[in-house]
Motif scaffolding. Structure first.
Motif, PDB file in Angstrom:
ATOM      1  N   PHE A 206       3.369  19.819  34.262  1.00  0.00           N
ATOM      2  CA  PHE A 206       4.028  20.143  33.064  1.00  0.00           C
ATOM      3  C   PHE A 206       3.573  19.388  32.240  1.00  0.00           C
ATOM      4  CE2 PHE A 206       7.235  17.475  31.352  1.00  0.00           C
ATOM      5  CZ  PHE A 206       8.673  18.623  31.122  1.00  0.00           C
ATOM      6  N   VAL A 207       2.779  18.304  32.457  1.00  0.00           N
ATOM      7  CA  VAL A 207       2.295  17.711  31.209  1.00  0.00           C
ATOM      8  C   VAL A 207       1.282  18.384  29.983  1.00  0.00           C
ATOM      9  CG1 VAL A 207       1.252  15.612  30.299  1.00  0.00           C
ATOM     10  CG2 VAL A 207       2.820  15.433  31.692  1.00  0.00           C
ATOM     11  N   ILE A 208       0.108  19.633  31.236  1.00  0.00           N
ATOM     12  CA  ILE A 208      -0.579  19.853  29.838  1.00  0.00           C
ATOM     13  C   ILE A 208       0.092  20.612  29.303  1.00  0.00           C
ATOM     14  CG2 ILE A 208      -2.588  21.112  30.508  1.00  0.00           C
ATOM     15  CD1 ILE A 208      -3.227  19.406  32.729  1.00  0.00           C
ATOM     16  N   LEU A 209       1.386  21.873  29.964  1.00  0.00           N
ATOM     17  CA  LEU A 209       2.205  22.958  29.558  1.00  0.00           C
ATOM     18  C   LEU A 209       2.693  22.989  28.540  1.00  0.00           C
ATOM     19  CD1 LEU A 209       1.895  25.446  32.317  1.00  0.00           C
ATOM     20  CD2 LEU A 209       1.213  25.388  30.668  1.00  0.00           C
ATOM     21  N   TRP A 210       3.537  21.486  28.263  1.00  0.00           N
ATOM     22  CA  TRP A 210       4.492  20.958  27.636  1.00  0.00           C
ATOM     23  C   TRP A 210       3.878  20.917  25.875  1.00  0.00           C
ATOM     24  CZ3 TRP A 210       9.789  22.229  27.539  1.00  0.00           C
ATOM     25  CH2 TRP A 210      10.301  21.586  26.794  1.00  0.00           C
ATOM     26  N   TRP A 211       2.868  19.809  26.341  1.00  0.00           N
ATOM     27  CA  TRP A 211       2.069  19.129  25.205  1.00  0.00           C
ATOM     28  C   TRP A 211       1.981  20.868  24.378  1.00  0.00           C
ATOM     29  CZ3 TRP A 211      -3.428  20.386  24.500  1.00  0.00           C
ATOM     30  CH2 TRP A 211      -4.489  19.574  23.754  1.00  0.00           C
ATOM     31  N   TYR A 212       0.481  21.631  25.129  1.00  0.00           N
ATOM     32  CA  TYR A 212       0.147  22.730  24.529  1.00  0.00           C
ATOM     33  C   TYR A 212       0.927  23.507  24.309  1.00  0.00           C
ATOM     34  CZ  TYR A 212      -2.477  26.830  24.331  1.00  0.00           C
ATOM     35  OH  TYR A 212      -3.953  27.778  23.686  1.00  0.00           O
ATOM     36  N   SER A 213       2.326  24.067  24.612  1.00  0.00           N
ATOM     37  CA  SER A 213       3.053  24.322  24.013  1.00  0.00           C
ATOM     38  C   SER A 213       4.726  24.623  22.621  1.00  0.00           C
ATOM     39  CB  SER A 213       4.054  25.183  25.118  1.00  0.00           C
ATOM     40  OG  SER A 213       4.706  24.410  25.875  1.00  0.00           O
ATOM     41  N   ARG A 214       4.068  23.209  22.249  1.00  0.00           N
ATOM     42  CA  ARG A 214       4.536  22.309  21.642  1.00  0.00           C
ATOM     43  C   ARG A 214       4.236  23.276  20.348  1.00  0.00           C
ATOM     44  NH1 ARG A 214       4.790  15.939  21.453  1.00  0.00           N
ATOM     45  NH2 ARG A 214       5.950  16.282  19.649  1.00  0.00           N
ATOM     46  N   LYS A 215       3.345  23.482  20.249  1.00  0.00           N
ATOM     47  CA  LYS A 215       2.822  24.274  18.015  1.00  0.00           C
ATOM     48  C   LYS A 215       2.826  25.184  19.300  1.00  0.00           C
ATOM     49  CE  LYS A 215      -0.239  20.677  17.057  1.00  0.00           C
ATOM     50  NZ  LYS A 215      -1.566  20.354  16.582  1.00  0.00           N
ATOM     51  N   PRO A 216       2.405  26.667  17.808  1.00  0.00           N
ATOM     52  CA  PRO A 216       3.206  28.316  18.251  1.00  0.00           C
ATOM     53  C   PRO A 216       0.886  28.306  19.005  1.00  0.00           C
ATOM     54  CG  PRO A 216       4.001  27.210  16.447  1.00  0.00           C
ATOM     55  CD  PRO A 216       3.117  25.813  16.452  1.00  0.00           C
ATOM     56  N   ARG A 217       1.310  28.908  19.627  1.00  0.00           N
ATOM     57  CA  ARG A 217      -0.001  29.234  20.612  1.00  0.00           C
ATOM     58  C   ARG A 217       0.321  31.330  20.816  1.00  0.00           C
ATOM     59  NH1 ARG A 217      -3.003  24.709  20.459  1.00  0.00           N
ATOM     60  NH2 ARG A 217      -1.907  23.239  21.097  1.00  0.00           N
ATOM     61  N   PRO A 218      -0.817  32.056  19.839  1.00  0.00           N
ATOM     62  CA  PRO A 218      -1.134  33.101  20.663  1.00  0.00           C
ATOM     63  C   PRO A 218      -0.081  33.431  21.323  1.00  0.00           C
ATOM     64  CG  PRO A 218      -3.296  32.632  19.930  1.00  0.00           C
ATOM     65  CD  PRO A 218      -1.986  31.099  20.260  1.00  0.00           C
ATOM     66  N   ARG A 219      -0.043  34.669  21.550  1.00  0.00           N
ATOM     67  CA  ARG A 219       0.852  35.353  23.106  1.00  0.00           C
ATOM     68  C   ARG A 219      -0.306  35.575  23.806  1.00  0.00           C
ATOM     69  NH1 ARG A 219       2.440  41.258  21.674  1.00  0.00           N
ATOM     70  NH2 ARG A 219       4.239  40.023  20.186  1.00  0.00           N
ATOM     71  N   TYR A 220       0.682  35.536  25.607  1.00  0.00           N
ATOM     72  CA  TYR A 220      -0.423  35.667  26.654  1.00  0.00           C
ATOM     73  C   TYR A 220      -0.871  33.750  26.760  1.00  0.00           C
ATOM     74  CZ  TYR A 220      -0.517  40.527  25.778  1.00  0.00           C
ATOM     75  OH  TYR A 220      -0.140  41.578  25.555  1.00  0.00           O
ATOM     76  N   ALA A 221      -1.534  32.972  25.929  1.00  0.00           N
ATOM     77  CA  ALA A 221      -2.180  32.102  25.825  1.00  0.00           C
ATOM     78  C   ALA A 221      -1.423  31.276  26.322  1.00  0.00           C
ATOM     79  CB  ALA A 221      -2.055  30.872  24.444  1.00  0.00           C
ATOM     80  N   VAL A 222      -0.141  30.342  26.460  1.00  0.00           N
ATOM     81  CA  VAL A 222       0.514  29.869  27.323  1.00  0.00           C
ATOM     82  C   VAL A 222       0.721  30.333  29.439  1.00  0.00           C
ATOM     83  CG1 VAL A 222       2.251  28.282  27.773  1.00  0.00           C
ATOM     84  CG2 VAL A 222       1.525  29.005  25.928  1.00  0.00           C
ATOM     85  N   SER A 223       0.838  31.364  29.361  1.00  0.00           N
ATOM     86  CA  SER A 223       0.992  32.181  30.935  1.00  0.00           C
ATOM     87  C   SER A 223       0.261  32.458  30.869  1.00  0.00           C
ATOM     88  CB  SER A 223       1.582  34.147  30.173  1.00  0.00           C
ATOM     89  OG  SER A 223       2.713  33.647  29.845  1.00  0.00           O
ATOM     90  N   GLY A 224      -1.629  32.274  30.655  1.00  0.00           N
ATOM     91  CA  GLY A 224      -2.816  32.624  31.344  1.00  0.00           C
ATOM     92  C   GLY A 224      -3.305  31.002  31.511  1.00  0.00           C
ATOM     93  N   LEU A 225      -2.864  29.477  30.721  1.00  0.00           N
ATOM     94  CA  LEU A 225      -3.112  28.163  30.866  1.00  0.00           C
ATOM     95  C   LEU A 225      -2.046  28.228  32.440  1.00  0.00           C
ATOM     96  CD1 LEU A 225      -4.705  25.929  30.296  1.00  0.00           C
ATOM     97  CD2 LEU A 225      -2.995  25.334  28.537  1.00  0.00           C
ATOM     98  N   PHE A 226      -0.904  28.245  32.335  1.00  0.00           N
ATOM     99  CA  PHE A 226      -0.193  28.462  33.495  1.00  0.00           C
ATOM    100  C   PHE A 226      -0.935  28.661  34.782  1.00  0.00           C
ATOM    101  CE2 PHE A 226       2.684  29.378  36.377  1.00  0.00           C
ATOM    102  CZ  PHE A 226       3.488  28.665  37.224  1.00  0.00           C
ATOM    103  N   ALA A 227      -1.497  30.343  34.731  1.00  0.00           N
ATOM    104  CA  ALA A 227      -1.580  30.680  35.739  1.00  0.00           C
ATOM    105  C   ALA A 227      -3.626  29.834  36.185  1.00  0.00           C
ATOM    106  CB  ALA A 227      -1.972  32.340  35.495  1.00  0.00           C
ATOM    107  N   LEU A 228      -3.571  29.926  35.139  1.00  0.00           N
ATOM    108  CA  LEU A 228      -4.875  29.389  35.187  1.00  0.00           C
ATOM    109  C   LEU A 228      -4.776  27.618  36.112  1.00  0.00           C
ATOM    110  CD1 LEU A 228      -8.672  29.137  35.293  1.00  0.00           C
ATOM    111  CD2 LEU A 228      -8.125  27.994  33.440  1.00  0.00           C
ATOM    112  N   LEU A 229      -3.917  26.715  35.616  1.00  0.00           N
ATOM    113  CA  LEU A 229      -4.109  25.255  36.066  1.00  0.00           C
ATOM    114  C   LEU A 229      -3.356  25.783  37.552  1.00  0.00           C
ATOM    115  CD1 LEU A 229      -2.286  23.638  33.072  1.00  0.00           C
ATOM    116  CD2 LEU A 229      -4.712  23.621  34.110  1.00  0.00           C
ATOM    117  N   TYR A 230      -2.263  26.867  37.502  1.00  0.00           N
ATOM    118  CA  TYR A 230      -1.774  26.562  39.415  1.00  0.00           C
ATOM    119  C   TYR A 230      -2.296  26.827  40.400  1.00  0.00           C
ATOM    120  CZ  TYR A 230       0.558  27.664  43.492  1.00  0.00           C
ATOM    121  OH  TYR A 230       2.253  27.313  44.327  1.00  0.00           O
ATOM    122  N   GLY A 231      -3.712  28.236  39.937  1.00  0.00           N
ATOM    123  CA  GLY A 231      -4.302  29.104  40.832  1.00  0.00           C
ATOM    124  C   GLY A 231      -5.815  27.568  41.087  1.00  0.00           C
ATOM    125  N   SER A 232      -6.553  26.798  39.920  1.00  0.00           N
ATOM    126  CA  SER A 232      -7.360  26.279  40.282  1.00  0.00           C
ATOM    127  C   SER A 232      -6.718  24.969  41.200  1.00  0.00           C
ATOM    128  CB  SER A 232      -7.385  25.403  38.928  1.00  0.00           C
ATOM    129  OG  SER A 232      -7.947  26.621  37.673  1.00  0.00           O
TER     130      SER A 232
END
Length: 292
Positions: A206-232
């Motif tokens: 939550f801390v990582i994704l909320w911080w990362y998504s506070r600024k506009p990010r390219p499409r797929y980036a936030v979803s990709g980070l979520f999948a990578l973090l959870y899977g790892s």
């Protein structure tokens, strides 16, 4: 410090009606997603969508979590039991939910909702991704309170004695307390893997994704980070978590179904992050026209 697990999984006993902590954890997760999502809607993070439309998305996602989580558990973990007893699919109160199935359910709900409101599917998923970890964290706390999904034995000094573990079959609470007080149960201390997952999949994500998504990010980036973090995170914690007893280890004496299901998420996360490098960025905008 070794702890004897003595938490009652029932939060409120009203005779014929029993309120379990696990159910309360689900409500807390959905409640926090509703509150955080409304903040993101008001900030224009999904342009053209109002709070009513977001409420619809949350409702469909809740259905996706419950139905997908149950179907996924049956498919991935208890398919043999389902073939012998198909009605077990409906007995949700007996436990058995799969994150990976719930994720597929949420994705199906988001796809249907995105098409209804003519939005890009991954713009919706990028919006939803930071709202999911609190629910995961509360869910793992519910697992700990219920004394289920425990870890392997540990001599690290911070283990937990879980009375529902197979080594204590037939033991009374009085026996457990007496043996624990004498120090005879230290060798049965287990990793509180539920708390590890709550810290990683819930708080850290939550801390990582909320911080990362506070600024506009390219499409797929936030979803990709979520999948990578959870899977790892899930892949790593599985090394100290007991495998599902009906499956055991699938290969090499250590590979679990949770790890097998997490590998595609890691791969998809890397793939989506790669796609994001050439994708457009959805810019926040005030709500000027409701689509709900």
């Amino acid at each position: 410090m070794t702890v004897l697990h003595q938490i009652d999984p029932i939060a409120l006993d009203l005779g014929p009606l029993q309120v379990h902590w696990y159910g309360i954890m689900y409500l807390l997760g959905f409640g926090l997603a509703w509150w955080l999502g409304r903040r993101r809607v008001r900030a224009g993070r999904l342009p053209g969508v109002n709070e009513q439309a977001y409420g619809d998305l949350l409702f469909y996602s809740m259905l996706g979590v419950v139905l997908g989580g149950r179907f996924g558990y049956v498919l991935f973990y208890s398919f043999g039991e389902f073939l012998r007893d198909p009605l077990m699919l409906l007995r949700i109160w007996e436990g058995g939910m799969s994150f990976h199935g719930g994720l597929l359910g949420v994705m199906a709900a988001a796809l249907w909702w995105a098409r209804k409101y003519r939005l890009h599917f991954f713009d919706v998923m990028d919006f939803v991704a930071p709202l999911v970890p609190p629910g995961l964290g509360f869910g793992r706390l519910g697992n700990y309170i219920g004394g289920e999904l425990w870890g392997k034995f540990t001599d690290g000094g911070w283990g937990v004695i879980f009375p529902r573990a197979p080594e204590f079959a037939g033991w009374s609470q009085t026996q457990l307390q007496a043996q624990f007080a004498s120090g005879a149960l230290e060798r049965f201390a287990r990793h509180p893997s539920q708390l590890y997952q709550a810290a990683l999949e819930g708080l850290a994500m939550f801390v990582i994704l909320w911080w990362y998504s506070r600024k506009p990010r390219p499409r797929y980036a936030v979803s990709g980070l979520f999948a990578l973090l959870y899977g790892s995170f899930r892949f790593l914690v599985e090394f100290v978590r007991m495998p599902d007893p009906q499956l055991g280890y699938l290969a090499f004496g250590w590979l679990t179904m949770g790890q097998v299901l997490s590998l595609p998420l890691i791969a998809l996360g890397l793939f989506w992050l790669g796609l994001s490098r050439r994708a457009p960025t959805l810019m926040p905008a005030p709500i000027t026209a409701s689509k709900g």
